[in-house]
Enzyme design. Structure first.
Site, PDB file in Angstrom:
ATOM      1  N   GLY A  77       0.954  -1.277   0.033  1.00  0.00           N
ATOM      2  CA  GLY A  77      -0.088   0.023  -0.153  1.00  0.00           C
ATOM      3  C   GLY A  77       0.920   1.222  -0.006  1.00  0.00           C
ATOM      4  O   GLY A  77       2.036   1.263   0.195  1.00  0.00           O
TER       5      GLY A  77
ATOM      6  N   ARG B  56      -8.669  10.852   1.299  1.00  0.00           N
ATOM      7  CA  ARG B  56      -8.982   9.338   1.374  1.00  0.00           C
ATOM      8  C   ARG B  56      -8.905   8.974  -0.058  1.00  0.00           C
ATOM      9  O   ARG B  56      -8.698   7.770  -0.390  1.00  0.00           O
ATOM     10  CB  ARG B  56     -10.137   9.006   2.288  1.00  0.00           C
ATOM     11  CG  ARG B  56     -10.183   7.714   2.674  1.00  0.00           C
ATOM     12  CD  ARG B  56     -11.516   7.495   3.779  1.00  0.00           C
ATOM     13  NE  ARG B  56     -11.429   6.287   3.837  1.00  0.00           N
ATOM     14  CZ  ARG B  56     -12.490   5.605   4.288  1.00  0.00           C
ATOM     15  NH1 ARG B  56     -13.651   6.279   4.405  1.00  0.00           N
ATOM     16  NH2 ARG B  56     -12.733   4.292   4.177  1.00  0.00           N
TER      17      ARG B  56
ATOM     18  N   ASP C  32     -11.127  -7.410  14.245  1.00  0.00           N
ATOM     19  CA  ASP C  32     -12.257  -6.389  15.301  1.00  0.00           C
ATOM     20  C   ASP C  32     -12.962  -7.358  16.050  1.00  0.00           C
ATOM     21  O   ASP C  32     -13.057  -7.308  17.111  1.00  0.00           O
ATOM     22  CB  ASP C  32     -13.140  -5.826  14.225  1.00  0.00           C
ATOM     23  CG  ASP C  32     -12.339  -4.851  13.182  1.00  0.00           C
ATOM     24  OD1 ASP C  32     -12.402  -3.851  13.246  1.00  0.00           O
ATOM     25  OD2 ASP C  32     -11.513  -5.670  12.398  1.00  0.00           O
TER      26      ASP C  32
ATOM     27  N   ARG D   3     -10.839  -8.672  18.496  1.00  0.00           N
ATOM     28  CA  ARG D   3     -10.632  -7.596  19.820  1.00  0.00           C
ATOM     29  C   ARG D   3     -11.724  -7.662  20.487  1.00  0.00           C
ATOM     30  O   ARG D   3     -11.796  -7.524  21.772  1.00  0.00           O
ATOM     31  CB  ARG D   3     -10.441  -6.211  19.087  1.00  0.00           C
ATOM     32  CG  ARG D   3      -8.911  -6.211  18.800  1.00  0.00           C
ATOM     33  CD  ARG D   3      -8.842  -4.738  17.942  1.00  0.00           C
ATOM     34  NE  ARG D   3      -7.617  -4.438  17.368  1.00  0.00           N
ATOM     35  CZ  ARG D   3      -7.443  -3.724  16.434  1.00  0.00           C
ATOM     36  NH1 ARG D   3      -8.211  -3.486  15.463  1.00  0.00           N
ATOM     37  NH2 ARG D   3      -5.935  -3.570  16.133  1.00  0.00           N
TER      38      ARG D   3
ATOM     39  N   HIS E 177     -14.658  -2.707   7.681  1.00  0.00           N
ATOM     40  CA  HIS E 177     -13.497  -2.855   8.700  1.00  0.00           C
ATOM     41  C   HIS E 177     -13.246  -1.502   8.689  1.00  0.00           C
ATOM     42  O   HIS E 177     -12.598  -0.830   7.991  1.00  0.00           O
ATOM     43  CB  HIS E 177     -12.499  -3.557   8.038  1.00  0.00           C
ATOM     44  CG  HIS E 177     -11.110  -3.532   8.853  1.00  0.00           C
ATOM     45  ND1 HIS E 177     -10.959  -3.712  10.054  1.00  0.00           N
ATOM     46  CD2 HIS E 177      -9.760  -2.803   8.550  1.00  0.00           C
ATOM     47  CE1 HIS E 177      -9.826  -3.286  10.608  1.00  0.00           C
ATOM     48  NE2 HIS E 177      -9.067  -2.824   9.393  1.00  0.00           N
TER      49      HIS E 177
HETATM   50  P1  6V0 Z   1       3.895  -0.023   5.004  1.00  0.00           P
HETATM   51  O1  6V0 Z   1       4.915  -0.277   6.277  1.00  0.00           O
HETATM   52  O2  6V0 Z   1       3.902   1.485   4.552  1.00  0.00           O
HETATM   53  O3  6V0 Z   1       4.166  -1.148   3.998  1.00  0.00           O
HETATM   54  C1  6V0 Z   1       3.635  -1.180   2.652  1.00  0.00           C
HETATM   55  C2  6V0 Z   1       4.505  -1.751   1.746  1.00  0.00           C
HETATM   56  O4  6V0 Z   1       4.027  -1.833   0.632  1.00  0.00           O
HETATM   57  C3  6V0 Z   1       6.236  -1.031   1.578  1.00  0.00           C
HETATM   58  O5  6V0 Z   1       7.140  -2.075   1.954  1.00  0.00           O
HETATM   59  C4  6V0 Z   1       6.108  -0.969  -0.063  1.00  0.00           C
HETATM   60  O6  6V0 Z   1       7.217  -0.819  -0.547  1.00  0.00           O
HETATM   61  C5  6V0 Z   1       5.120  -2.039  -0.385  1.00  0.00           C
HETATM   62  N1  6V0 Z   1       4.752  -1.622  -1.782  1.00  0.00           N
HETATM   63  C6  6V0 Z   1       4.191  -0.420  -2.231  1.00  0.00           C
HETATM   64  N2  6V0 Z   1       3.848  -0.503  -3.674  1.00  0.00           N
HETATM   65  C7  6V0 Z   1       4.207  -1.922  -3.817  1.00  0.00           C
HETATM   66  C8  6V0 Z   1       4.099  -2.920  -5.078  1.00  0.00           C
HETATM   67  N3  6V0 Z   1       3.616  -2.058  -6.242  1.00  0.00           N
HETATM   68  N4  6V0 Z   1       4.598  -3.916  -4.859  1.00  0.00           N
HETATM   69  C9  6V0 Z   1       5.046  -4.585  -3.825  1.00  0.00           C
HETATM   70  N5  6V0 Z   1       4.883  -3.913  -2.696  1.00  0.00           N
HETATM   71  C10 6V0 Z   1       4.700  -2.525  -2.911  1.00  0.00           C
HETATM   72  O7  6V0 Z   1       2.149  -0.214   5.667  1.00  0.00           O
HETATM   73  P2  6V0 Z   1       1.882  -1.276   6.657  1.00  0.00           P
HETATM   74  O8  6V0 Z   1       2.503  -2.378   6.389  1.00  0.00           O
HETATM   75  O9  6V0 Z   1       1.864  -0.472   8.142  1.00  0.00           O
HETATM   76  O10 6V0 Z   1       0.404  -1.182   5.997  1.00  0.00           O
HETATM   77  C11 6V0 Z   1       0.274  -2.120   4.783  1.00  0.00           C
HETATM   78  C12 6V0 Z   1      -1.302  -1.964   4.661  1.00  0.00           C
HETATM   79  O11 6V0 Z   1      -2.241  -2.802   5.473  1.00  0.00           O
HETATM   80  C13 6V0 Z   1      -1.851  -0.627   4.684  1.00  0.00           C
HETATM   81  O12 6V0 Z   1      -2.740  -0.196   3.626  1.00  0.00           O
HETATM   82  C14 6V0 Z   1      -2.493  -0.629   5.903  1.00  0.00           C
HETATM   83  O13 6V0 Z   1      -3.719   0.491   6.038  1.00  0.00           O
HETATM   84  C15 6V0 Z   1      -3.206  -1.850   6.063  1.00  0.00           C
HETATM   85  N6  6V0 Z   1      -3.472  -2.394   7.296  1.00  0.00           N
HETATM   86  C16 6V0 Z   1      -4.808  -3.401   7.383  1.00  0.00           C
HETATM   87  C17 6V0 Z   1      -5.135  -3.866   8.545  1.00  0.00           C
HETATM   88  C18 6V0 Z   1      -6.318  -4.687   8.501  1.00  0.00           C
HETATM   89  O14 6V0 Z   1      -7.030  -5.044   9.420  1.00  0.00           O
HETATM   90  N7  6V0 Z   1      -7.017  -5.046   7.397  1.00  0.00           N
HETATM   91  C19 6V0 Z   1      -4.570  -3.599   9.687  1.00  0.00           C
HETATM   92  C20 6V0 Z   1      -3.337  -2.845   9.498  1.00  0.00           C
HETATM   93  C21 6V0 Z   1      -2.818  -2.107   8.560  1.00  0.00           C
END
Ligand code: 6V0
Length: 330
Positions: free
Chosen positions: A96, A105, A165, A168, A192
């Protein structure tokens, strides 16, 4: 001892087990919590970590590989679905973009859709029979986007949804009511996110319904305490992010739970996000409802007898998701 270990010349050779192969795309905080948890819970025989940040993914693979002597062996690699990840059983997407200052957003969502498009075109070609597990936020929208881009059957596109959730909620109720969380049956459904809801009408502790007063310690389960618990669940991510900057461990464990339900065909009831096709009067939107998950993905959904208020809240959640989808160009 010789007698005990004499091989039986007539014994049939066991059928070779099919290796379980997984790919995690996006190895940020969440992807790595997933990887660590899946490794120590022996989910896969082969696990591939994919990220555009190649130094980071290389470092993570090196670090984890040094831990291999201490766990069940897993062939851990860095790579992509197009090279080493072909024909994976499960593809977990946690990639992401980070929100920029002042970014709306919707704009962030559009950037995530562009990232998903690039990722999923390869997944569809190189892992055509995989189950895709979407974790990236907003997870219900990204699950819908994944369905549209890949054209995979809805049973094989799953969002982590409100599994975390619901966990939790059960954990907080368990503490409040002094009973093991495994005996607490309560769901968070819908988006979510901010419009999610707790299904109090069917919440029960080992069969004793909370709202009907079946539970003896009524003072612990009064409306005020339940509302407070729900707010704690809904705001958990904000509270954690305020303190440590991101959430990771619990979502890593929740995602692992879904992966185990798939790989071990456990037929678990989990509040994953899935495409609705008429359930609760809703269509063409992904939301979390309790669903049975096995090796084929989502095989059934549960029709809970929601109260009129809960039904209204679920429809409100669907409307919010639908409005966002309508603004996207997919
Ligand atoms: P982070 O630590 O920024 O990691 C995101 C990773 O994605 C980075 O390492 C980027 O390099 C990588 N990335 C970006 N573009 C690409 C691509 N094209 N191909 C491969 N990799 C890529 O974010 P974090 O790990 O904290 O969160 C990741 C996502 O999970 C976010 O969208 C959060 O909002 C989501 N979450 C979802 C949750 C849920 O309950 N569903 C809970 C927590 C976070």
């Amino acid at each position: 001892l010789d007698k005990i270990f004499t091989p039986n010349p007539y014994a049939e050779k066991p059928a070779p087990l099919r290796p379980r192969k997984g790919v995690i795309i996006g190895v940020g905080q969440v992807g790595m919590a997933c990887a660590y948890s899946m490794l120590i819970q022996d989910c896969f025989d082969e696990l591939i970590l994919q990220d555009i940040a190649t130094d980071k993914v290389e470092g993570e693979v090196m670090d984890l590989r040094h831990g291999m002597p201490f766990i069940e062996p897993t062939d851990l690699k860095m790579g992509t679905v197009a090279d080493v990840g072909q024909n994976a059983d499960v593809v977990i997407i946690t990639a992401g973009a980070a929100q920029k200052e002042g970014e709306t957003r919707l704009h962030l969502l559009e950037r995530n859709v562009a990232i998903f498009r690039r990722i999923l075109e390869d997944v569809a070609v190189y892992c055509p029979s995989a189950l895709i597990l979407v974790v990236s936020n907003p997870v219900d929208i990204m699950t819908y986007v994944t369905l549209k881009i890949t054209n995979f059957p809805p049973s094989r596109v799953i969002g982590s949804g409100t599994v975390l959730d619901s966990g939790r909620l059960r954990s907080l109720l368990s503490t409040q009511l002094h009973v093991d969380a495994r005996n607490v049956h309560a769901y968070i459904i819908g988006e979510h996110g901010d419009s999610e809801l707790a299904v109090w009408s069917s919440a029960n502790i080992g069969g004793a319904r909370l709202l009907e007063g079946d539970w003896q310690d009524l003072s612990a389960a009064d409306q005020e305490s339940l509302t407070e618990i729900f707010l704690q669940v809904k705001n958990a991510a904000y509270e954690i992010i305020k303190r440590k900057g991101y959430t990771s461990y619990a979502i890593g464990l929740a995602t692992t739970d879904i992966v185990k339900a798939i790989l071990r065909s456990q037929e678990r009831i989990l509040t994953i996000s899935t495409l609705l096709d008429g359930q609760y009067g809703l269509k063409d939107v992904c939301l979390s409802i309790p669903s049975v998950v096995n090796e084929k993905g989502v095989i059934k959904t549960l029709n809970l007898a929601l109260s009129p208020r809960e039904m209204e809240q679920l429809h409100n959640s669907a409307k919010i998701m639908r409005d966002l989808i309508d603004q996207l160009k997919i």
